[in-house]
Motif scaffolding. Structure first.
Motif, short mmCIF file in Angstrom:
data_model
loop_
_atom_site.label_atom_id
_atom_site.label_comp_id
_atom_site.label_asym_id
_atom_site.label_seq_id
_atom_site.Cartn_x
_atom_site.Cartn_y
_atom_site.Cartn_z
N VAL A 158 -1.07 0.64 -6.20
CA VAL A 158 -1.18 0.29 -7.62
C VAL A 158 0.20 0.33 -8.28
O VAL A 158 0.56 -0.56 -9.05
CB VAL A 158 -2.16 1.24 -8.34
CG1 VAL A 158 -2.15 1.02 -9.83
CG2 VAL A 158 -3.56 1.08 -7.79
N VAL A 159 0.98 1.34 -7.95
CA VAL A 159 2.34 1.45 -8.49
C VAL A 159 3.17 0.27 -8.01
O VAL A 159 3.90 -0.36 -8.78
CB VAL A 159 3.00 2.79 -8.06
CG1 VAL A 159 4.46 2.83 -8.49
CG2 VAL A 159 2.23 3.97 -8.63
N ALA A 160 3.06 -0.08 -6.74
CA ALA A 160 3.80 -1.21 -6.19
C ALA A 160 3.39 -2.52 -6.86
O ALA A 160 4.23 -3.38 -7.14
CB ALA A 160 3.60 -1.30 -4.68
N LYS A 161 2.10 -2.67 -7.13
CA LYS A 161 1.61 -3.88 -7.80
C LYS A 161 2.24 -3.99 -9.19
O LYS A 161 2.64 -5.08 -9.61
CB LYS A 161 0.09 -3.85 -7.89
CG LYS A 161 -0.52 -5.03 -8.61
CD LYS A 161 -0.21 -6.33 -7.93
CE LYS A 161 -0.91 -7.47 -8.67
NZ LYS A 161 -0.58 -8.75 -8.09
N CYS A 162 2.38 -2.90 -9.89
CA CYS A 162 3.05 -2.90 -11.20
C CYS A 162 4.49 -3.34 -11.07
O CYS A 162 5.00 -4.08 -11.91
CB CYS A 162 2.96 -1.51 -11.84
SG CYS A 162 1.32 -1.05 -12.38
N GLU A 163 5.16 -2.90 -10.01
CA GLU A 163 6.55 -3.29 -9.78
C GLU A 163 6.65 -4.79 -9.49
O GLU A 163 7.58 -5.44 -9.97
CB GLU A 163 7.16 -2.48 -8.62
CG GLU A 163 7.29 -1.01 -8.90
CD GLU A 163 8.21 -0.68 -10.06
OE1 GLU A 163 9.09 -1.49 -10.41
OE2 GLU A 163 8.03 0.41 -10.64
N VAL A 164 5.71 -5.33 -8.74
CA VAL A 164 5.70 -6.78 -8.47
C VAL A 164 5.55 -7.54 -9.79
O VAL A 164 6.28 -8.50 -10.04
CB VAL A 164 4.58 -7.15 -7.48
CG1 VAL A 164 4.41 -8.66 -7.40
CG2 VAL A 164 4.86 -6.58 -6.10
N THR A 165 4.64 -7.08 -10.64
CA THR A 165 4.43 -7.74 -11.93
C THR A 165 5.70 -7.70 -12.77
O THR A 165 6.05 -8.68 -13.42
CB THR A 165 3.26 -7.06 -12.68
OG1 THR A 165 2.09 -7.14 -11.86
CG2 THR A 165 2.98 -7.75 -14.01
N GLU A 166 6.41 -6.57 -12.75
CA GLU A 166 7.66 -6.47 -13.50
C GLU A 166 8.75 -7.39 -12.94
O GLU A 166 9.58 -7.88 -13.69
CB GLU A 166 8.15 -5.02 -13.52
CG GLU A 166 7.32 -4.14 -14.43
CD GLU A 166 7.85 -2.72 -14.52
OE1 GLU A 166 9.06 -2.52 -14.31
OE2 GLU A 166 7.03 -1.84 -14.80
N LEU A 167 8.74 -7.63 -11.65
CA LEU A 167 9.72 -8.54 -11.04
C LEU A 167 9.41 -10.00 -11.36
O LEU A 167 10.32 -10.84 -11.41
CB LEU A 167 9.78 -8.32 -9.53
CG LEU A 167 10.40 -7.01 -9.07
CD1 LEU A 167 10.13 -6.79 -7.58
CD2 LEU A 167 11.89 -6.99 -9.35
#
Length: 77
Positions: A3-12
């Motif tokens: 879930v944290v990684a998915k948030c990072e993808v969205t921010e990128l």
């Protein structure tokens, strides 16, 4: 951690460092790995919408506490 990684993808995707199609992907693998002497989480995302085969797999690297470390299209060593 996925879930944290998915948030990072969205921010990128937002400042377009990644194609917008990455925002609809989900994590396909999560593993703990020692990178540069530190234990990190490596979360893998697949995106078949990307034309270049070498760029269809995205690796998000997080510290053990969930802080973003890096992203890459090549597996971290």
């Amino acid at each position: 951690m996925a879930v944290v990684a998915k948030c990072e993808v969205t921010e990128l995707v937002t400042p377009p460092k990644l194609a917008a199609s990455w925002s609809s992907t989900t994590a396909t693998n999560t593993q703990s790995k020692v990178i540069g002497g530190a234990t990190r989480w490596v979360i893998t995302f697949q995106n078949p919408a990307i034309r270049t085969a070498a760029n269809r797999t995205l690796f998000i690297v997080l510290a053990q506490n969930g802080d973003f470390v890096s992203h890459s299209f090549t597996p971290p060593k």
